[in-house]
Write an enzyme that holds these catalytic residues in place. Structure first.
Site, PDB file in Angstrom:
ATOM      1  N   ASP A  44      48.421  36.780  71.100  1.00 30.48           N
ATOM      2  CA  ASP A  44      49.491  37.039  70.118  1.00 30.48           C
ATOM      3  C   ASP A  44      49.808  38.536  69.962  1.00 30.48           C
ATOM      4  O   ASP A  44      49.796  39.072  68.836  1.00 30.48           O
ATOM      5  CB  ASP A  44      49.096  36.499  68.725  1.00 30.48           C
ATOM      6  CG  ASP A  44      48.694  35.043  68.727  1.00 30.48           C
ATOM      7  OD1 ASP A  44      49.189  34.288  69.590  1.00 30.48           O
ATOM      8  OD2 ASP A  44      47.887  34.661  67.866  1.00 30.48           O
ATOM      9  N   GLU A  62      57.510  28.856  66.482  1.00 33.02           N
ATOM     10  CA  GLU A  62      56.658  29.911  65.905  1.00 33.02           C
ATOM     11  C   GLU A  62      56.853  31.188  66.714  1.00 33.02           C
ATOM     12  O   GLU A  62      57.682  31.251  67.620  1.00 33.02           O
ATOM     13  CB  GLU A  62      55.178  29.482  65.924  1.00 33.02           C
ATOM     14  CG  GLU A  62      54.616  29.257  67.315  1.00 33.02           C
ATOM     15  CD  GLU A  62      53.185  28.729  67.324  1.00 33.02           C
ATOM     16  OE1 GLU A  62      52.614  28.434  66.254  1.00 33.02           O
ATOM     17  OE2 GLU A  62      52.625  28.607  68.432  1.00 33.02           O
TER      18      GLU A  62
HETATM   19  O1  FUB Z   1      46.786  32.490  67.430  1.00 28.79           O
HETATM   20  C1  FUB Z   1      47.038  31.401  66.581  1.00 28.79           C
HETATM   21  C2  FUB Z   1      48.414  30.868  66.791  1.00 28.79           C
HETATM   22  O2  FUB Z   1      48.595  30.458  68.141  1.00 28.79           O
HETATM   23  C3  FUB Z   1      49.516  31.859  66.584  1.00 28.79           C
HETATM   24  O3  FUB Z   1      49.749  32.155  65.253  1.00 28.79           O
HETATM   25  C4  FUB Z   1      50.629  31.163  67.273  1.00 28.79           C
HETATM   26  O4  FUB Z   1      51.756  31.932  67.511  1.00 28.79           O
HETATM   27  C5  FUB Z   1      49.935  30.719  68.545  1.00 28.79           C
HETATM   28  O5  FUB Z   1      49.917  31.739  69.499  1.00 28.79           O
END
Ligand code: FUB
Length: 326
Positions: free
Chosen positions: A15, A225
């Site tokens: 991320d 997301e």
């Molecule tokens: O790292 C946890 C979660 O996985 C992140 O918040 C999302 O974007 C995905 O990458």
């Protein structure tokens, strides 16, 4: 074929939120660990406990040395901490650095916290409470003209489907279906002290080629997301993950609030369930920072940071990169 570089082979980091401060590239990743928690649709296996900051020393992200600046924030320091420190981002104002991080509180609800440092490398000292009215996760902060805009949100494990109009639903959790408009990520201007929202978060509306909001059933284009916002020329590029269809996509608008019109795919699926990124300009080129799970042998929650060059065509469209290219 686009050549990529693994940035930090010694540990699992994911991320990446990336910024240039005083001419140097700083990477603010999640810090993956072997949690032993089985995979589920809420992402329980992503049970991270701290953050490290990486710095690239030199002109070329593909070859210049990378330094681990050490632990920047630990769950133990956060007074309201429950579990799961997910994707953070850092912004600078008046010589101070503000880390925005999502974490579940003790009621297992994602909130967004702020931690402050005098250095881009940290360590960051958390505020006593999360931002008032904050919810969900996956933070990106974009600065323009002295204003800071926070983009956030994610469905499924990110809990965005539990809210409408910034209020928790009495009915718990409702995901739009079929032809209903898809849920949107959120954007909000930050207060001048960088510690609160200056206004109510707004929808980041993504429109199709006919000017209609993307539908919930349009899973290869709708927002899931991992928001990121960058500017190319005089246009604003909102990029994000489609989650269960594993694409990084982007949409273009003419101001930080949008609406944004869907343009295409930045990165096709990588190895591993999640895909997440940031885009910066450095040294006269554009760079895509992202992650995959190749080094861990495909373990979803053990991801490794990568970088590669990102190119635009003459119309300003991003040229799609193959997520499986090494
Ligand atoms: O790292 C946890 C979660 O996985 C992140 O918040 C999302 O974007 C995905 O990458």
């Amino acid at each position: 074929m686009v050549i990529k570089r693994y940035l930090w082979p010694g540990d699992y980091l994911a991320d990446p939120s990336v910024h240039v401060f005083d001419g140097k590239i700083y990477i603010y990743p999640s810090h993956d660990r072997e949690s032993g928690i089985p995979d589920d649709d809420d992402g329980s296996e992503y049970d991270m406990k701290d953050y490290h900051v990486l710095r690239i020393d030199g002109p070329d992200p593909m070859t210049s040395p990378v330094t681990d600046c050490g632990k920047a924030l630990d769950r133990e320091q956060i007074p309201w901490a429950g579990r799961q420190l997910w994707d953070n981002d850092v912004a600078r104002k008046d010589g101070k650095y503000y880390m925005y991080f999502p974490m579940k509180d003790r009621n297992d609800i994602f909130r967004i916290g702020v931690a402050i440092s005098d250095s881009p490398e940290g360590p960051f000292i958390p505020q006593d409470d999360p931002i008032r009215g904050s919810y969900s996760m996956d933070i990106c902060v974009f600065e323009e003209g002295g204003e800071h805009y926070m983009y956030f949100g994610g469905i499924w494990g990110g809990q965005l489907q539990r809210y409408r109009d910034n209020k928790a639903l009495d009915r718990g959790s409702v995901l739009p279906q079929g032809d209903e408009p898809a849920l949107c990520g959120k954007v909000v201007r930050l207060s001048s002290d960088m510690l609160q929202f200056a206004e109510a978060p707004r929808d980041v509306l993504i429109l199709d080629e006919k000017g209609q909001p993307l539908k919930a059933s349009d899973t290869s284009r709708r927002f899931f997301e991992a928001s990121w916002l960058h500017k190319y020329g005089d246009r604003y590029y909102f990029s994000y993950s489609t989650g269960d269809t594993h694409l990084l996509c982007y949409a273009v608008g003419d101001n930080p609030y949008g609406p944004f019109t869907y343009r295409g795919v930045i990165l096709t699926p990588v190895v591993g369930w999640t895909t997440h990124h940031s885009i910066i300009e450095y040294g006269g080129k554009w760079w895509l920072f992202h992650h995959d799970s190749v080094p861990s042998g495909g373990v979803n929650c053990l991801r490794s940071l990568k970088v590669c060059e990102l190119r635009y065509d003459a119309r300003g469209d991003i040229i799609t990169i193959d997520g499986k290219d090494e």
